[in-house]
Design a protein around this motif. Sequence first.
Motif, PDB file in Angstrom:
ATOM      1  N   UNK A 116       0.860  -1.186   0.000  1.00 28.34           N
ATOM      2  CA  UNK A 116       0.000   0.000   0.000  1.00 28.34           C
ATOM      3  C   UNK A 116       0.897   1.237   0.000  1.00 28.34           C
ATOM      4  N   UNK A 117       0.560   2.205  -0.866  1.00 31.10           N
ATOM      5  CA  UNK A 117       1.362   3.408  -1.083  1.00 31.10           C
ATOM      6  C   UNK A 117       0.603   4.640  -0.592  1.00 31.10           C
ATOM      7  N   UNK A 118       1.329   5.608  -0.047  1.00 29.21           N
ATOM      8  CA  UNK A 118       0.723   6.880   0.341  1.00 29.21           C
ATOM      9  C   UNK A 118       0.510   7.734  -0.916  1.00 29.21           C
ATOM     10  N   UNK A 119      -0.683   8.260  -1.078  1.00 29.30           N
ATOM     11  CA  UNK A 119      -1.025   9.004  -2.301  1.00 29.30           C
ATOM     12  C   UNK A 119      -0.104  10.197  -2.529  1.00 29.30           C
ATOM     13  N   UNK A 120       0.203  10.930  -1.479  1.00 27.51           N
ATOM     14  CA  UNK A 120       1.012  12.146  -1.620  1.00 27.51           C
ATOM     15  C   UNK A 120       2.411  11.871  -2.149  1.00 27.51           C
ATOM     16  N   UNK A 121       2.836  10.603  -2.109  1.00 31.08           N
ATOM     17  CA  UNK A 121       4.177  10.273  -2.595  1.00 31.08           C
ATOM     18  C   UNK A 121       4.181   9.847  -4.063  1.00 31.08           C
ATOM     19  N   UNK A 122       3.008   9.860  -4.709  1.00 27.75           N
ATOM     20  CA  UNK A 122       2.895   9.484  -6.125  1.00 27.75           C
ATOM     21  C   UNK A 122       3.078  10.727  -6.994  1.00 27.75           C
ATOM     22  N   UNK A 123       3.905  10.635  -7.993  1.00 27.43           N
ATOM     23  CA  UNK A 123       4.153  11.752  -8.907  1.00 27.43           C
ATOM     24  C   UNK A 123       3.057  11.771  -9.975  1.00 27.43           C
ATOM     25  N   UNK A 124       2.056  12.646  -9.767  1.00 27.66           N
ATOM     26  CA  UNK A 124       0.920  12.688 -10.682  1.00 27.66           C
ATOM     27  C   UNK A 124       1.219  13.459 -11.969  1.00 27.66           C
ATOM     28  N   UNK A 125       2.447  13.950 -12.113  1.00 26.41           N
ATOM     29  CA  UNK A 125       2.830  14.512 -13.414  1.00 26.41           C
ATOM     30  C   UNK A 125       3.156  13.396 -14.396  1.00 26.41           C
ATOM     31  N   UNK A 126       3.437  12.204 -13.870  1.00 29.86           N
ATOM     32  CA  UNK A 126       3.698  11.026 -14.697  1.00 29.86           C
ATOM     33  C   UNK A 126       2.518  10.049 -14.676  1.00 29.86           C
ATOM     34  N   UNK A 127       1.892   9.894 -13.521  1.00 32.87           N
ATOM     35  CA  UNK A 127       0.732   9.004 -13.371  1.00 32.87           C
ATOM     36  C   UNK A 127      -0.545   9.766 -13.702  1.00 32.87           C
ATOM     37  N   UNK A 145      -2.879   5.268 -12.849  1.00 30.45           N
ATOM     38  CA  UNK A 145      -2.135   4.473 -13.825  1.00 30.45           C
ATOM     39  C   UNK A 145      -0.718   5.008 -13.987  1.00 30.45           C
ATOM     40  N   UNK A 146       0.249   4.106 -13.869  1.00 30.77           N
ATOM     41  CA  UNK A 146       1.655   4.456 -14.053  1.00 30.77           C
ATOM     42  C   UNK A 146       2.140   3.771 -15.329  1.00 30.77           C
ATOM     43  N   UNK A 147       2.325   4.544 -16.421  1.00 27.18           N
ATOM     44  CA  UNK A 147       2.664   3.933 -17.715  1.00 27.18           C
ATOM     45  C   UNK A 147       4.161   3.648 -17.849  1.00 27.18           C
ATOM     46  N   UNK A 148       4.480   2.632 -18.635  1.00 28.40           N
ATOM     47  CA  UNK A 148       5.868   2.279 -18.929  1.00 28.40           C
ATOM     48  C   UNK A 148       6.077   2.167 -20.436  1.00 28.40           C
ATOM     49  N   UNK A 149       7.250   2.619 -20.890  1.00 30.39           N
ATOM     50  CA  UNK A 149       7.669   2.348 -22.258  1.00 30.39           C
ATOM     51  C   UNK A 149       8.266   0.937 -22.309  1.00 30.39           C
ATOM     52  N   UNK A 150       8.517   0.442 -23.502  1.00 29.73           N
ATOM     53  CA  UNK A 150       9.143  -0.878 -23.631  1.00 29.73           C
ATOM     54  C   UNK A 150      10.518  -0.900 -22.975  1.00 29.73           C
TER      55      UNK A 150
END
Length: 435
Positions: free
Chosen positions: A165-176, A191-196
């Motif tokens: 479980x992750x704390x929301x404030x620690x998620x970088x929403x400029x990427x997610x 959603x946390x996207x990844x390139x190949x």
Amino acid sequence: MNQEVNIIGAGLAGCEAAYQLAKRGIKVNLYEMKKITKTDAQSSDFLAELVCSNSLRSNDVLNAAGLMKEELRKLDSLLIKAADKFKVPAGSALAVDRELFSQYITKMMEENPLINAIHNEVTKIDQSAYTIVASGPLTSDTLMDDIKKFLGNDTLYFFDAIAPIIEFDSIDMSKAYFKSRYDKGTPDYINCPMTKEEYDLWYHEVINAKLAKIKDFEFKVFEGCMPFEEMARRGYQTLLYGPMKPVGLEKDGEKRPYAVVQLRQDNLRKSLYNIVGFQTHLTFSEQKRIIRMIPGLENAHIIRYGIMHRNSFINAPKSINQFYQTKKNPKIFFAGQLSGVEGYVESIGSGLVAGINMSRLVRKLDLFEFSTYTALGSQSYYIASASEDYFQPMNTNFGIFPGLEYKHKKKERKTLYAKRSLEAIDQMIGSGVLD
């Protein structure tokens, strides 16, 4: 009526059974050992703790788990009522604020005048007393030894895993970004996207990451809760067709990512999110390292790490009948995951059926067999009649329902299953047999 019922274990099944007995005027002694000693997977003193995911799976009646929930609503299930009361956004699934959910159930148990909540460890079944054993898959060793002696056959087990479980404030929403798959319903998932290239590097680290030690000689894993690193070892694309499937999750105006890690809201305050499908038994340091390689989670604050734990269950076809009553002693019932069902909703359902039938036994009424047309009845029939030699717990699914007796279009099948099931439930309620 002077008869009392002992319930060992105040998890989902135990609390549901206690409620069903009390509403029928029967006194209950509800035993729970958490305040005395906790298992590795438990973290709070509240009853009915959701130790794995906070999701009770689909809420759609065209899904067997969703259908079982609707049956339980019709039958006045306390725990499904609580889940609806404390639900959090999760698309078409029913997910809950696990802390508020457990607090509410604890309050309902402790304030019910017919339920005596006893915080003590039970190490032996009193075979002269009416008893429902709902001690869960992490039953203490001493009680498990007594269960083995009572049943006269070995209990079985598999390993289960819990997601971090992750704390929301620690998620970088400029990427997610927030989005539900195919934009169905509201955008409830992060959603946390990844390139190949990002996935390739991350995948290499996952399959070579250090695992926590498992003491048991034989490591058997339940397919429904497979650790993500075990899935990864099955092949490069396994996660891409599983919890990291990117289809329907592209960000507006951008091409579809190669892989996506999703997080689901874990509490009503929106301060906590769990990583969907990321059950794990990596060491804590490796979990932090691997999770922080995911775009958007570089600074993730993990407030609960994933762990692996042993799930024990009885060989149900050898031991119990379709009422969850033991074949060796009619006064002793089993319910919950220890009885051989798998999943939160299935555990609640087993507690309801066992509670209702125990109430009938105490009142000297015939036990009631739920129709196999229902999700509840098909589950109880399955665990009582499956092969003894190869028995494994199973989530509810339409594959264990009786087939339809008439010609129909394949695309209508689930609708017809649901209609038949709910009609059967209504008939049971109308007949008064479940009072």
